[in-house]
Write an enzyme that holds these catalytic residues in place. Structure first.
Site, PDB file in Angstrom:
ATOM      1  N   ALA A   1       0.808  -1.245   0.000  1.00  0.00           N
ATOM      2  CA  ALA A   1       0.000   0.000   0.000  1.00  0.00           C
ATOM      3  C   ALA A   1       0.830   1.279   0.000  1.00  0.00           C
ATOM      4  O   ALA A   1       0.270   2.368   0.085  1.00  0.00           O
ATOM      5  CB  ALA A   1      -0.992   0.036   1.157  1.00  0.00           C
ATOM      6  N   ALA A   2       2.153   1.180  -0.137  1.00  0.00           N
ATOM      7  CA  ALA A   2       2.974   2.407  -0.185  1.00  0.00           C
ATOM      8  C   ALA A   2       2.589   3.261  -1.386  1.00  0.00           C
ATOM      9  O   ALA A   2       2.378   4.474  -1.263  1.00  0.00           O
ATOM     10  CB  ALA A   2       4.453   2.042  -0.252  1.00  0.00           C
ATOM     11  N   GLY A   3       2.473   2.629  -2.560  1.00  0.00           N
ATOM     12  CA  GLY A   3       2.103   3.372  -3.767  1.00  0.00           C
ATOM     13  C   GLY A   3       0.681   3.908  -3.707  1.00  0.00           C
ATOM     14  O   GLY A   3       0.400   5.020  -4.168  1.00  0.00           O
ATOM     15  N   ASP A   4      -0.229   3.123  -3.113  1.00  0.00           N
ATOM     16  CA  ASP A   4      -1.621   3.566  -2.999  1.00  0.00           C
ATOM     17  C   ASP A   4      -1.732   4.759  -2.053  1.00  0.00           C
ATOM     18  O   ASP A   4      -2.496   5.700  -2.303  1.00  0.00           O
ATOM     19  CB  ASP A   4      -2.501   2.419  -2.491  1.00  0.00           C
ATOM     20  CG  ASP A   4      -2.495   1.235  -3.433  1.00  0.00           C
ATOM     21  OD1 ASP A   4      -2.346   1.451  -4.646  1.00  0.00           O
ATOM     22  OD2 ASP A   4      -2.637   0.090  -2.960  1.00  0.00           O
TER      23      ASP A   4
END
Length: 309
Positions: free
Chosen positions: A250-253
Protein backbone atom coordinates in the site's frame (compact mmCIF):
# COMPACT_ATOMS: atom_id res chain seq x y z
CA UNK A 1 -12.16 23.51 1.28
CA UNK A 2 -11.13 19.88 1.03
CA UNK A 3 -10.87 18.14 -2.34
CA UNK A 4 -13.75 15.94 -3.49
CA UNK A 5 -12.39 12.74 -5.01
CA UNK A 6 -13.92 9.66 -6.62
CA UNK A 7 -11.82 6.51 -6.75
CA UNK A 8 -12.89 3.91 -9.30
CA UNK A 9 -11.16 0.68 -8.43
CA UNK A 10 -10.66 -2.64 -6.77
CA UNK A 11 -11.90 -3.74 -3.37
CA UNK A 12 -10.10 -6.75 -1.87
CA UNK A 13 -9.70 -8.53 1.42
CA UNK A 14 -5.93 -9.05 1.90
CA UNK A 15 -4.59 -12.12 3.69
CA UNK A 16 -0.89 -11.82 4.59
CA UNK A 17 1.42 -14.74 5.36
CA UNK A 18 4.45 -13.62 7.39
CA UNK A 19 7.59 -15.55 6.38
CA UNK A 20 11.32 -15.45 7.12
CA UNK A 21 11.89 -15.70 3.35
CA UNK A 22 10.00 -16.45 0.15
CA UNK A 23 9.66 -20.17 -0.72
CA UNK A 24 11.54 -21.55 -3.72
CA UNK A 25 9.49 -23.32 -6.45
CA UNK A 26 8.22 -26.62 -5.02
CA UNK A 27 9.27 -25.74 -1.46
CA UNK A 28 6.94 -25.72 1.56
CA UNK A 29 7.68 -23.29 4.40
CA UNK A 30 5.90 -22.61 7.69
CA UNK A 31 4.39 -19.11 8.05
CA UNK A 32 5.26 -17.31 11.30
CA UNK A 33 1.89 -15.56 11.35
CA UNK A 34 -1.21 -14.86 9.26
CA UNK A 35 -3.40 -11.73 9.23
CA UNK A 36 -6.34 -10.38 7.20
CA UNK A 37 -7.13 -6.71 6.49
CA UNK A 38 -9.00 -4.46 4.03
CA UNK A 39 -7.11 -3.91 0.76
CA UNK A 40 -7.25 -3.63 -3.02
CA UNK A 41 -5.53 -0.78 -4.84
CA UNK A 42 -8.76 1.15 -5.29
CA UNK A 43 -9.96 0.78 -1.70
CA UNK A 44 -6.47 1.62 -0.35
CA UNK A 45 -6.39 4.81 -2.44
CA UNK A 46 -9.86 5.77 -1.18
CA UNK A 47 -8.69 5.25 2.41
CA UNK A 48 -5.58 7.37 1.77
CA UNK A 49 -7.73 10.18 0.29
CA UNK A 50 -10.22 10.07 3.16
CA UNK A 51 -7.62 9.91 5.95
CA UNK A 52 -5.91 12.96 4.45
CA UNK A 53 -9.16 14.93 4.71
CA UNK A 54 -10.69 14.60 1.22
CA UNK A 55 -14.42 13.97 0.71
CA UNK A 56 -14.10 10.55 -0.90
CA UNK A 57 -16.51 8.46 -3.00
CA UNK A 58 -15.69 4.91 -4.05
CA UNK A 59 -16.99 3.39 -7.30
CA UNK A 60 -16.60 -0.40 -7.40
CA UNK A 61 -18.09 -3.86 -6.88
CA UNK A 62 -18.07 -6.47 -4.15
CA UNK A 63 -19.62 -9.93 -3.98
CA UNK A 64 -22.79 -10.81 -2.06
CA UNK A 65 -20.63 -12.36 0.67
CA UNK A 66 -19.23 -11.64 4.12
CA UNK A 67 -16.03 -10.18 2.65
CA UNK A 68 -18.09 -7.69 0.64
CA UNK A 69 -20.05 -6.59 3.69
CA UNK A 70 -16.82 -6.35 5.71
CA UNK A 71 -15.23 -4.12 3.05
CA UNK A 72 -18.23 -1.77 2.72
CA UNK A 73 -18.41 -1.33 6.49
CA UNK A 74 -14.65 -0.88 6.75
CA UNK A 75 -14.66 1.87 4.11
CA UNK A 76 -17.64 3.60 5.73
CA UNK A 77 -15.71 3.68 9.04
CA UNK A 78 -13.14 5.84 7.23
CA UNK A 79 -15.91 8.20 6.08
CA UNK A 80 -15.84 6.94 2.48
CA UNK A 81 -19.17 7.23 0.63
CA UNK A 82 -19.97 3.70 -0.67
CA UNK A 83 -23.29 4.37 -2.39
CA UNK A 84 -21.58 3.67 -5.74
CA UNK A 85 -20.22 0.29 -4.57
CA UNK A 86 -22.44 -2.32 -6.24
CA UNK A 87 -23.07 -5.94 -5.24
CA UNK A 88 -22.28 -8.69 -7.79
CA UNK A 89 -24.35 -11.81 -7.08
CA UNK A 90 -22.36 -13.93 -9.57
CA UNK A 91 -18.78 -13.31 -8.39
CA UNK A 92 -17.06 -13.21 -5.00
CA UNK A 93 -15.39 -10.17 -3.46
CA UNK A 94 -11.80 -9.74 -4.64
CA UNK A 95 -9.08 -11.25 -2.47
CA UNK A 96 -5.30 -10.99 -2.35
CA UNK A 97 -2.80 -13.40 -0.81
CA UNK A 98 0.37 -11.59 0.27
CA UNK A 99 3.65 -13.24 1.26
CA UNK A 100 5.78 -10.93 3.38
CA UNK A 101 9.43 -11.68 4.19
CA UNK A 102 11.58 -10.57 7.13
CA UNK A 103 12.98 -7.64 5.07
CA UNK A 104 9.53 -6.16 4.49
CA UNK A 105 9.38 -7.17 0.81
CA UNK A 106 6.22 -8.78 -0.53
CA UNK A 107 4.78 -10.75 -3.39
CA UNK A 108 1.05 -10.78 -4.07
CA UNK A 109 -1.44 -13.10 -5.77
CA UNK A 110 -4.81 -11.52 -6.56
CA UNK A 111 -8.24 -13.02 -7.29
CA UNK A 112 -10.16 -10.33 -9.19
CA UNK A 113 -13.69 -11.63 -8.59
CA UNK A 114 -16.31 -8.87 -8.63
CA UNK A 115 -13.58 -6.32 -9.47
CA UNK A 116 -12.78 -7.94 -12.82
CA UNK A 117 -16.43 -8.62 -13.65
CA UNK A 118 -17.32 -4.92 -13.33
CA UNK A 119 -19.09 -3.30 -16.31
CA UNK A 120 -20.03 0.28 -17.17
CA UNK A 121 -23.33 -0.41 -15.34
CA UNK A 122 -21.45 0.60 -12.19
CA UNK A 123 -21.49 4.18 -13.53
CA UNK A 124 -25.26 4.52 -13.74
CA UNK A 125 -26.64 7.16 -11.37
CA UNK A 126 -23.23 8.92 -11.20
CA UNK A 127 -24.20 12.03 -13.23
CA UNK A 128 -24.47 14.23 -10.14
CA UNK A 129 -21.26 12.79 -8.72
CA UNK A 130 -19.25 13.87 -11.79
CA UNK A 131 -20.64 17.41 -11.43
CA UNK A 132 -19.43 17.55 -7.82
CA UNK A 133 -15.94 16.01 -7.71
CA UNK A 134 -12.56 17.66 -8.37
CA UNK A 135 -10.57 14.49 -9.19
CA UNK A 136 -11.12 10.89 -10.22
CA UNK A 137 -8.46 8.19 -9.76
CA UNK A 138 -8.34 4.71 -11.28
CA UNK A 139 -5.93 1.75 -11.52
CA UNK A 140 -5.70 -1.53 -13.44
CA UNK A 141 -7.33 -4.01 -11.03
CA UNK A 142 -10.70 -3.27 -12.70
CA UNK A 143 -11.56 -3.28 -16.46
CA UNK A 144 -10.08 -0.41 -18.48
CA UNK A 145 -13.29 -0.10 -20.50
CA UNK A 146 -15.09 1.06 -17.33
CA UNK A 147 -12.23 3.44 -16.45
CA UNK A 148 -12.25 4.95 -19.97
CA UNK A 149 -16.00 5.63 -19.77
CA UNK A 150 -15.61 7.17 -16.29
CA UNK A 151 -12.70 9.39 -17.42
CA UNK A 152 -14.68 10.49 -20.48
CA UNK A 153 -17.58 11.57 -18.24
CA UNK A 154 -15.13 13.23 -15.88
CA UNK A 155 -13.55 15.31 -18.67
CA UNK A 156 -17.02 16.39 -19.87
CA UNK A 157 -17.48 17.87 -16.36
CA UNK A 158 -14.03 19.47 -16.02
CA UNK A 159 -12.78 16.85 -13.52
CA UNK A 160 -9.01 16.18 -13.31
CA UNK A 161 -8.24 12.51 -14.08
CA UNK A 162 -5.39 10.51 -12.51
CA UNK A 163 -4.35 7.09 -13.84
CA UNK A 164 -2.21 4.79 -11.69
CA UNK A 165 -1.31 2.10 -14.29
CA UNK A 166 -0.76 -0.71 -11.80
CA UNK A 167 -0.34 -3.57 -12.23
CA UNK A 168 1.24 -2.63 -15.58
CA UNK A 169 -0.48 -3.84 -18.76
CA UNK A 170 -1.20 -2.46 -22.24
CA UNK A 171 -3.22 0.73 -21.92
CA UNK A 172 -6.41 1.30 -23.88
CA UNK A 173 -5.67 4.39 -26.05
CA UNK A 174 -9.23 5.59 -25.27
CA UNK A 175 -8.30 5.75 -21.58
CA UNK A 176 -5.07 7.68 -22.26
CA UNK A 177 -7.04 10.18 -24.33
CA UNK A 178 -8.91 11.29 -21.20
CA UNK A 179 -5.98 11.06 -18.73
CA UNK A 180 -4.54 14.26 -17.22
CA UNK A 181 -1.93 12.65 -14.95
CA UNK A 182 -0.31 9.21 -15.28
CA UNK A 183 1.55 7.89 -12.25
CA UNK A 184 3.46 4.61 -12.70
CA UNK A 185 6.39 3.39 -10.61
CA UNK A 186 9.73 2.97 -12.39
CA UNK A 187 9.15 -0.72 -13.21
CA UNK A 188 5.65 -0.10 -14.58
CA UNK A 189 6.93 2.89 -16.54
CA UNK A 190 9.60 0.79 -18.30
CA UNK A 191 7.08 -1.98 -19.08
CA UNK A 192 4.59 0.52 -20.55
CA UNK A 193 7.05 2.54 -22.66
CA UNK A 194 10.09 0.31 -23.25
CA UNK A 195 12.25 3.15 -21.81
CA UNK A 196 14.40 1.93 -18.90
CA UNK A 197 14.46 4.49 -16.07
CA UNK A 198 18.16 5.12 -15.41
CA UNK A 199 18.60 8.90 -15.18
CA UNK A 200 16.84 12.24 -15.65
CA UNK A 201 17.16 12.02 -19.43
CA UNK A 202 15.25 8.70 -19.53
CA UNK A 203 12.53 10.22 -17.33
CA UNK A 204 12.18 13.26 -19.62
CA UNK A 205 11.96 10.87 -22.62
CA UNK A 206 9.20 8.97 -20.78
CA UNK A 207 7.29 12.23 -20.23
CA UNK A 208 7.59 12.98 -23.96
CA UNK A 209 6.32 9.47 -24.76
CA UNK A 210 3.15 10.01 -22.71
CA UNK A 211 2.68 13.58 -23.99
CA UNK A 212 2.63 12.15 -27.52
CA UNK A 213 -0.17 9.83 -26.37
CA UNK A 214 -2.16 12.79 -25.04
CA UNK A 215 -1.18 12.74 -21.34
CA UNK A 216 0.29 16.12 -20.31
CA UNK A 217 1.51 15.23 -16.79
CA UNK A 218 3.72 12.38 -15.57
CA UNK A 219 4.77 11.18 -12.11
CA UNK A 220 7.24 8.29 -11.74
CA UNK A 221 7.71 6.93 -8.23
CA UNK A 222 11.30 5.77 -7.74
CA UNK A 223 11.12 4.07 -4.32
CA UNK A 224 13.91 5.24 -2.03
CA UNK A 225 15.10 7.70 -4.72
CA UNK A 226 11.92 9.79 -4.56
CA UNK A 227 9.50 10.81 -7.31
CA UNK A 228 10.03 12.48 -10.69
CA UNK A 229 7.37 14.85 -11.97
CA UNK A 230 6.85 16.46 -15.37
CA UNK A 231 4.15 19.02 -16.22
CA UNK A 232 3.86 21.33 -19.25
CA UNK A 233 5.53 24.05 -17.11
CA UNK A 234 8.12 22.23 -15.05
CA UNK A 235 9.88 19.00 -14.12
CA UNK A 236 11.92 17.89 -11.15
CA UNK A 237 12.75 15.23 -8.57
CA UNK A 238 11.29 15.27 -5.06
CA UNK A 239 13.46 13.16 -2.73
CA UNK A 240 12.07 10.35 -0.57
CA UNK A 241 12.18 10.29 3.23
CA UNK A 242 14.69 7.73 4.49
CA UNK A 243 13.04 5.10 6.71
CA UNK A 244 13.44 1.37 7.42
CA UNK A 245 10.50 -0.40 5.76
CA UNK A 246 8.56 -3.06 7.67
CA UNK A 247 5.93 -3.76 4.97
CA UNK A 248 5.80 -2.02 1.57
CA UNK A 249 2.16 -3.05 0.88
CA UNK A 250 0.00 0.00 0.00
CA UNK A 251 2.97 2.41 -0.19
CA UNK A 252 2.10 3.37 -3.77
CA UNK A 253 -1.62 3.57 -3.00
CA UNK A 254 -0.96 5.85 -0.02
CA UNK A 255 1.18 8.05 -2.27
CA UNK A 256 -1.57 8.45 -4.91
CA UNK A 257 -4.39 9.09 -2.42
CA UNK A 258 -2.40 11.44 -0.18
CA UNK A 259 -1.14 13.39 -3.20
CA UNK A 260 -4.62 13.84 -4.69
CA UNK A 261 -6.03 14.96 -1.35
CA UNK A 262 -3.63 17.93 -1.32
CA UNK A 263 -3.34 18.71 -5.04
CA UNK A 264 -4.92 21.74 -6.69
CA UNK A 265 -6.84 20.87 -9.85
CA UNK A 266 -4.46 22.99 -11.97
CA UNK A 267 -1.47 21.13 -10.37
CA UNK A 268 0.07 24.50 -9.42
CA UNK A 269 1.17 23.13 -6.01
CA UNK A 270 2.47 19.81 -7.30
CA UNK A 271 5.92 20.02 -5.62
CA UNK A 272 4.41 20.66 -2.16
CA UNK A 273 1.74 18.00 -2.65
CA UNK A 274 4.46 15.50 -3.63
CA UNK A 275 6.41 16.20 -0.42
CA UNK A 276 3.23 15.51 1.58
CA UNK A 277 2.55 12.30 -0.40
CA UNK A 278 6.14 11.07 0.04
CA UNK A 279 5.91 11.63 3.79
CA UNK A 280 2.59 9.77 3.96
CA UNK A 281 4.05 6.86 2.01
CA UNK A 282 7.11 6.74 4.28
CA UNK A 283 4.80 6.32 7.29
CA UNK A 284 2.83 3.52 5.59
CA UNK A 285 5.89 1.32 5.01
CA UNK A 286 6.78 1.46 8.70
CA UNK A 287 3.58 -0.41 9.67
CA UNK A 288 2.08 -3.79 8.83
CA UNK A 289 -0.83 -4.31 6.43
CA UNK A 290 -2.45 -2.35 3.62
CA UNK A 291 -5.31 -0.10 4.80
CA UNK A 292 -4.36 -0.34 8.52
CA UNK A 293 -0.96 1.25 7.81
CA UNK A 294 -2.26 4.34 5.93
CA UNK A 295 -1.70 7.52 7.99
CA UNK A 296 -4.08 10.41 8.76
CA UNK A 297 -3.54 14.05 7.79
CA UNK A 298 -2.50 14.92 11.36
CA UNK A 299 0.06 12.09 11.44
CA UNK A 300 1.59 13.20 8.13
CA UNK A 301 1.71 16.86 9.19
CA UNK A 302 3.37 15.92 12.51
CA UNK A 303 5.97 13.81 10.67
CA UNK A 304 6.64 16.67 8.21
CA UNK A 305 7.13 19.10 11.10
CA UNK A 306 9.50 16.62 12.74
CA UNK A 307 11.59 16.42 9.56
CA UNK A 308 11.57 20.24 9.18
CA UNK A 309 9.43 20.32 6.01
Amino acid sequence: MSNKIAVLGSINVDTTYHMDRFPQPGETLQAKDKSSAPGGKGANQSVACARSGAKTYHIGMVGADQEGQFMRESMQEDGIDTKFVGIDKMHGTGTAMITLDAEGQNDIMVYGGANQAMTTDVLKNTDDLFKEIDFIITQFETPQKVSAEAFKRAKENGVTTILNPAPAKDIDPELLKYTDVIAPNETESALLTGIEITDEDSMIKTAEYFKAKGVPNLLITLGSKGVFYSTPNDHGLVPAFKVKPVDTTAAGDTFIGALTSQLKTDLSNIADALVYAQRASSLTVQKMGAAPSIPTYDEVKAALAESGK
